[in-house]
Design an enzyme around this catalytic site. Structure first.
Site, short mmCIF file in Angstrom:
data_model
loop_
_atom_site.label_atom_id
_atom_site.label_comp_id
_atom_site.label_asym_id
_atom_site.label_seq_id
_atom_site.Cartn_x
_atom_site.Cartn_y
_atom_site.Cartn_z
N LEU A 132 0.62 5.48 5.87
CA LEU A 132 0.82 4.58 4.74
C LEU A 132 -0.53 4.34 4.08
CD1 LEU A 132 3.32 1.86 6.05
CD2 LEU A 132 3.70 3.42 4.13
N ASP A 133 -0.58 4.43 2.75
CA ASP A 133 -1.81 4.14 2.04
C ASP A 133 -2.23 2.69 2.30
OD1 ASP A 133 -1.96 6.67 0.87
OD2 ASP A 133 -0.68 6.06 -0.80
N PRO A 134 -3.54 2.40 2.18
CA PRO A 134 -3.99 1.02 2.43
C PRO A 134 -3.25 -0.03 1.61
CG PRO A 134 -5.87 2.49 2.34
CD PRO A 134 -4.67 3.32 1.96
N ALA A 183 -0.25 0.04 0.58
CA ALA A 183 1.17 -0.02 0.93
C ALA A 183 1.38 -0.79 2.22
CB ALA A 183 1.73 1.40 1.06
#
Length: 272
Positions: A37-39, A41
């Site tokens: 997961l992107d930071p 998100a």
């Protein structure tokens, strides 16, 4: 300790940094996660400890379901709520237009991943190059959109629920959606609700055998598994090529058959 569960990653922290917090809390050294997961998100992140970290590839994690909010009129280099370069007021859209675009973006679609992504270019993460101002040329990819649903529209924010295949970039979906409307857009928020059957339930411990996407096989001489001995094709009930699980009372093993040879992928994985 072998363990698998779904944790809830908050926003504004990388998946790796969040995993380190998990490791400290559980006092565990070896741990991994599936599906970065992107930071910016938040949401469901599948976590495994010790031997279970090697099971991710055998889980069916489709579809991945997200709740995303698109912010119309915003130009961001990373297609999220970071690196915003310009905010423009744009006219609102009729609900029918949004529904039309949503329906056009179903099935398999070709897209170019955002420059700010974790894909590697000559061994370097794409986002590392993008942050330094280098031009990033990523190859087109395909993602499958299984279903989308408009949850709420309060201009300039559109919130949708979207079910996609593994490896999809919701930021790129946002870009494609906005392009069809003739405007810029970025994601103001992104939450992963589930990965296949994996949902967040307060880090409840899961039985991996309930999720393994493998056929069960039977071995004539189980003692070979206990001793880690070589297995031959004639030892097995099913002799077709493929990967299989061999289950005993206290442990299980994963094998694969190829060219009439039997190899261990994992042997004696201790059950919880």
């Amino acid at each position: 300790m072998n363990k698998i569960f779904v944790a809830y990653k908050p926003s504004d922290i990388s998946s790796n940094a969040f995993l380190n917090k998990i490791k400290k809390r559980y006092k565990i050294k070896k741990a991994g996660f599936s599906g970065t997961l992107d930071p910016f998100a938040k949401g469901a992140l599948l976590i495994a400890f010790n031997q279970y970290t090697k099971l991710f590839r055998f889980f069916n994690k489709n579809p991945k379901i997200y709740r995303a909010t698109l912010w119309f009129g915003v130009h961001s280099l990373s297609l999220d709520n970071q690196n915003i370069k310009e905010i423009t007021l744009v006219n609102s859209f009729k609900k029918e237009i949004l529904e039309k675009v949503k329906n056009e973006l179903l099935g398999k679609i070709t897209y170019i991943p955002p420059a700010y992504c974790a894909k590697k270019i000559n061994g370097i993460r794409s986002y590392e190059l993008a942050k330094k101002g280098y031009e990033v040329n990523l190859k087109p990819c395909i993602m499958e959109i299984f279903n989308t649903k408009i949850l709420h529209y309060n201009h300039p924010f559109l919130t949708i629920e979207i079910a996609v295949s593994e490896g999809s970039y919701i930021r790129s979906y946002c870009e494609l959606f906005a392009r069809k409307l003739g405007v810029n857009a970025t994601l103001s928020s992104l939450e992963r609700l589930s990965e296949g059957e994996f949902i967040y339930e307060n880090e409840k411990e899961l039985n991996p055998l309930a999720y393994l996407n493998l056929r069960k096989n039977t071995i004539k001489y189980p003692q070979k598994l206990h001793n880690g001995q070589k297995i031959f094709l004639d030892d097995l009930e099913i002799q077709d090529e493929g990967s299989y699980i061999l289950e005993e009372k206290d442990f299980f093993s994963i094998i694969f058959i190829q060219d009439k040879q039997v190899q261990y992928y994992l042997n004696k994985v201790i059950k919880c």
